[in-house]
Design a protein around this motif. Structure first.
Motif, PDB file in Angstrom:
ATOM      1  N   VAL A  20       0.836  -1.205   0.000  1.00 21.50           N
ATOM      2  CA  VAL A  20       0.000   0.000   0.000  1.00 21.50           C
ATOM      3  C   VAL A  20       0.868   1.252   0.000  1.00 21.50           C
ATOM      4  N   GLU A  21       1.876   1.270   0.854  1.00 20.81           N
ATOM      5  CA  GLU A  21       2.747   2.439   0.950  1.00 20.81           C
ATOM      6  C   GLU A  21       3.514   2.685  -0.339  1.00 20.81           C
ATOM      7  N   ALA A  22       3.791   1.609  -1.071  1.00 20.92           N
ATOM      8  CA  ALA A  22       4.522   1.740  -2.334  1.00 20.92           C
ATOM      9  C   ALA A  22       3.593   2.050  -3.506  1.00 20.92           C
ATOM     10  N   GLY A  23       2.306   2.100  -3.241  1.00 20.14           N
ATOM     11  CA  GLY A  23       1.348   2.383  -4.304  1.00 20.14           C
ATOM     12  C   GLY A  23       1.088   1.204  -5.217  1.00 20.14           C
ATOM     13  N   VAL A  24       1.377  -0.006  -4.745  1.00 19.49           N
ATOM     14  CA  VAL A  24       1.176  -1.217  -5.538  1.00 19.49           C
ATOM     15  C   VAL A  24      -0.229  -1.753  -5.278  1.00 19.49           C
ATOM     16  N   ARG A  25      -1.011  -1.919  -6.320  1.00 24.62           N
ATOM     17  CA  ARG A  25      -2.352  -2.464  -6.200  1.00 24.62           C
ATOM     18  C   ARG A  25      -2.452  -3.716  -7.061  1.00 24.62           C
ATOM     19  N   PRO A  26      -2.386  -4.889  -6.466  1.00 20.71           N
ATOM     20  CA  PRO A  26      -2.518  -6.123  -7.247  1.00 20.71           C
ATOM     21  C   PRO A  26      -3.865  -6.186  -7.962  1.00 20.71           C
ATOM     22  N   GLN A  27      -3.867  -6.797  -9.115  1.00 24.95           N
ATOM     23  CA  GLN A  27      -5.094  -6.947  -9.895  1.00 24.95           C
ATOM     24  C   GLN A  27      -5.914  -8.145  -9.450  1.00 24.95           C
ATOM     25  N   GLY A  28      -5.352  -8.952  -8.570  1.00 32.99           N
ATOM     26  CA  GLY A  28      -6.048 -10.103  -8.026  1.00 32.99           C
ATOM     27  C   GLY A  28      -5.234 -10.696  -6.900  1.00 32.99           C
ATOM     28  N   ILE A  29      -5.900 -11.474  -6.045  1.00 30.35           N
ATOM     29  CA  ILE A  29      -5.240 -12.092  -4.896  1.00 30.35           C
ATOM     30  C   ILE A  29      -5.647 -13.552  -4.815  1.00 30.35           C
ATOM     31  N   VAL A  30      -4.653 -14.423  -4.605  1.00 32.44           N
ATOM     32  CA  VAL A  30      -4.886 -15.838  -4.334  1.00 32.44           C
ATOM     33  C   VAL A  30      -4.402 -16.105  -2.917  1.00 32.44           C
ATOM     34  N   GLY A  31      -5.273 -16.671  -2.077  1.00 33.81           N
ATOM     35  CA  GLY A  31      -4.895 -16.897  -0.689  1.00 33.81           C
ATOM     36  C   GLY A  31      -5.134 -18.319  -0.241  1.00 33.81           C
ATOM     37  N   THR A  32      -4.219 -18.827   0.555  1.00 32.33           N
ATOM     38  CA  THR A  32      -4.325 -20.161   1.127  1.00 32.33           C
ATOM     39  C   THR A  32      -4.263 -20.067   2.645  1.00 32.33           C
ATOM     40  N   SER A  33      -5.190 -20.731   3.338  1.00 34.53           N
ATOM     41  CA  SER A  33      -5.198 -20.790   4.794  1.00 34.53           C
ATOM     42  C   SER A  33      -5.275 -19.374   5.366  1.00 34.53           C
ATOM     43  N   ILE A  34      -4.363 -18.963   6.226  1.00 31.05           N
ATOM     44  CA  ILE A  34      -4.444 -17.601   6.743  1.00 31.05           C
ATOM     45  C   ILE A  34      -4.237 -16.581   5.624  1.00 31.05           C
ATOM     46  N   GLY A  35      -3.560 -16.989   4.563  1.00 30.37           N
ATOM     47  CA  GLY A  35      -3.443 -16.118   3.394  1.00 30.37           C
ATOM     48  C   GLY A  35      -4.796 -15.843   2.771  1.00 30.37           C
ATOM     49  N   ALA A  36      -5.729 -16.796   2.901  1.00 32.17           N
ATOM     50  CA  ALA A  36      -7.089 -16.575   2.409  1.00 32.17           C
ATOM     51  C   ALA A  36      -7.765 -15.476   3.216  1.00 32.17           C
ATOM     52  N   LEU A  37      -7.585 -15.515   4.544  1.00 31.72           N
ATOM     53  CA  LEU A  37      -8.186 -14.487   5.392  1.00 31.72           C
ATOM     54  C   LEU A  37      -7.633 -13.108   5.072  1.00 31.72           C
ATOM     55  N   ILE A  38      -6.319 -12.971   5.037  1.00 30.78           N
ATOM     56  CA  ILE A  38      -5.722 -11.663   4.788  1.00 30.78           C
ATOM     57  C   ILE A  38      -6.062 -11.191   3.373  1.00 30.78           C
ATOM     58  N   GLY A  39      -6.097 -12.111   2.422  1.00 27.34           N
ATOM     59  CA  GLY A  39      -6.469 -11.745   1.055  1.00 27.34           C
ATOM     60  C   GLY A  39      -7.875 -11.189   0.980  1.00 27.34           C
ATOM     61  N   VAL A  40      -8.808 -11.821   1.688  1.00 29.53           N
ATOM     62  CA  VAL A  40     -10.198 -11.348   1.703  1.00 29.53           C
ATOM     63  C   VAL A  40     -10.293  -9.980   2.372  1.00 29.53           C
ATOM     64  N   LEU A  41      -9.589  -9.801   3.483  1.00 29.49           N
ATOM     65  CA  LEU A  41      -9.655  -8.517   4.186  1.00 29.49           C
ATOM     66  C   LEU A  41      -9.078  -7.394   3.314  1.00 29.49           C
ATOM     67  N   ALA A  42      -7.955  -7.678   2.649  1.00 29.56           N
ATOM     68  CA  ALA A  42      -7.366  -6.683   1.753  1.00 29.56           C
ATOM     69  C   ALA A  42      -8.315  -6.381   0.598  1.00 29.56           C
ATOM     70  N   SER A  43      -8.927  -7.420   0.055  1.00 29.42           N
ATOM     71  CA  SER A  43      -9.849  -7.254  -1.065  1.00 29.42           C
ATOM     72  C   SER A  43     -11.084  -6.467  -0.664  1.00 29.42           C
ATOM     73  N   SER A  44     -11.481  -6.571   0.594  1.00 31.87           N
ATOM     74  CA  SER A  44     -12.692  -5.884   1.064  1.00 31.87           C
ATOM     75  C   SER A  44     -12.481  -4.388   1.249  1.00 31.87           C
ATOM     76  N   GLY A  45     -11.209  -3.952   1.235  1.00 32.36           N
ATOM     77  CA  GLY A  45     -10.915  -2.547   1.449  1.00 32.36           C
ATOM     78  C   GLY A  45     -10.511  -2.213   2.873  1.00 32.36           C
ATOM     79  N   MET A  46     -10.419  -3.227   3.740  1.00 32.41           N
ATOM     80  CA  MET A  46      -9.975  -2.968   5.108  1.00 32.41           C
ATOM     81  C   MET A  46      -8.550  -2.421   5.069  1.00 32.41           C
TER      82      MET A  46
END
Length: 289
Positions: free
Chosen positions: A47-73
Motif C-alpha cells: 500500500v505504501e509503495a502504491g502497488v495495487r494487485p489486480q487479483g489475490i490468491v490466498g491459502t489458509s491464513i493467506g485466504a483471510l488476509i487476502g479477503v480482508l485486503a480485497s474488502s478494502g480494510m
C-alpha cells in the motif's frame, strides 16, 4: 521464466523494479498459521509503495488476509485485529477428544470458534462486496482435488465458510462439510498457489511465503508430543512442495518474498508483533525500499 535473483526458499527473491511484473500483477499469499499475520505487514508495504494487485490468491491464513485486503480494510485496521487476537478466539479444546474413544473425534479444537472469529472479520455483504478479485483454495478430503472459492469460482458458500475451509488444518480443526463434501486446509495440496494466479492471466506474481522451512527444532517437537509431530510432518510436506514449485517455476516473472520466521510455531501468540514487522520488512526490501 525462473524466479528473479535466486531460487532458494531460505532467502527472498526480488525483481529489480516492480515494473518487471507487468500491468496485471497478482498477489499470492501462502499459509503458516499465526506466522501468516506477516501478510498484514506485507500488505502495508505494498500500500505504501502504491502497488495495487489486480487479483489475490490466498491459502489458509493467506485466504483471510487476502479477503480482508480485497474488502478494502486498511492495513491499520488489520494490524489492530492481529494484535488483539487471543488464544481463546481461535483455539478452544474439543473436550470430547480427551474422552475415551476421543480419537474418533474429527479434531482437537472446536471449529465453531474459528468460524465465529472469521465471521466477525470478513465483510458481511459477501463476495459481491470485494473490491479486488480474490480466490481461496481448499482440498476435498474424499479425492484430494482442489476446490476454488471466490471470483469466477464457487460463491455458493459464505466468505467466512470459504476462509474456514481453506484453513481447516487437519487434526487441529474439523473439515468444512458442505453438500456431502468435506474440505480441509488448501495448503495440503497448494501451499503457495502460484499456478492459479498464472491461470488468471497474471503478467507477474508477488508470492509471499510465511510457511515453515526446511529445519525444525526436533527437541521441541518431541517435547510437545504427537500433535507437534503431526504439525512438523505437515510442515515438511508443504515445504517440499513450495521448494519444488519455486525451483521449477517457468511461469510469469515472480517476486518471491520469504519473511524470516524460522523457529516460530503455527500457534505462536507471543510474537504477533514480530510477524507483522517482519512481513513489512521483507516486502519493503523486495520492493527495493
Amino acid at each position: 521464466m525462473q524466479p528473479l535473483e535466486g531460487e532458494s526458499l531460505r532467502k527472498p527473491s526480488t525483481t529489480s523494479t516492480f515494473g518487471d511484473l507487468g500491468t496485471r500483477p497478482w498477489l499470492v499469499l501462502g499459509g503458516g498459521g499465526l506466522k501468516g499475520l506477516a501478510h498484514v505487514g506485507a500488505w502495508r508495504a505494498l500500500v505504501e509503495a502504491g502497488v495495487r494487485p489486480q487479483g489475490i490468491v490466498g491459502t489458509s491464513i493467506g485466504a483471510l488476509i487476502g479477503v480482508l485486503a480485497s474488502s478494502g480494510m486498511s492495513w491499520e485496521e488489520m494490524r489492530e485485529h492481529a494484535l488483539a487476537v487471543r488464544r481463546a478466539d481461535i483455539v478452544r479444546l474439543n473436550r470430547r477428544a480427551a474422552w475415551i474413544n476421543g480419537i474418533r473425534q474429527p479434531s482437537l479444537f472446536r471449529g465453531n470458534s474459528l468460524m465465529e472469529f472469521y465471521e466477525r472479520l470478513v465483510p458481511p455483504e459477501g463476495w459481491n462486496s470485494l473490491r479486488i478479485p480474490v480466490l481461496v483454495n481448499a482440498v476435498d478430503l474424499a479425492d484430494g482435488s482442489t476446490e476454488w472459492f471466490g471470483t469466477g469460482a464457487r460463491t455458493d458458500v459464505s466468505v467466512a465458510e470459504a476462509v474456514y475451509a481453506s484453513s481447516a488444518l487437519p487434526v487441529f480443526y474439523p473439515p468444512f462439510v458442505h453438500e456431502g463434501r468435506a474440505f480441509v486446509d488448501g495448503g495440503s495440496a497448494h501451499p503457495l498457489a502460484l499456478d492459479r494466479a498464472e491461470a488468471e492471466g497474471a503478467t507477474g506474481i508477488i508470492g509471499c511465503d510465511p510457511g515453515a522451512g526446511e529445519k525444525g527444532d526436533i527437541d521441541k517437537v518431541l517435547e510437545q508430543g504427537m500433535l507437534a509431530v503431526h504439525e512438523r510432518v505437515f510442515a515438511i510436506m508443504t515445504w517440499r512442495r513450495r521448494r519444488d514449485l519455486i525451483s521449477a517455476w517457468d511461469g510469469p516473472p515472480l517476486m518471491y518474498v520469504r519473511p524470516r520466521l524460522e523457529g516460530y510455531g503455527t500457534f505462536d501468540f507471543d510474537h504477533v508483533q514480530f510477524f507483522l514487522d517482519e512481513g513489512y520488512r521483507a516486502m519493503k526490501e523486495a520492493l527495493g525500499g
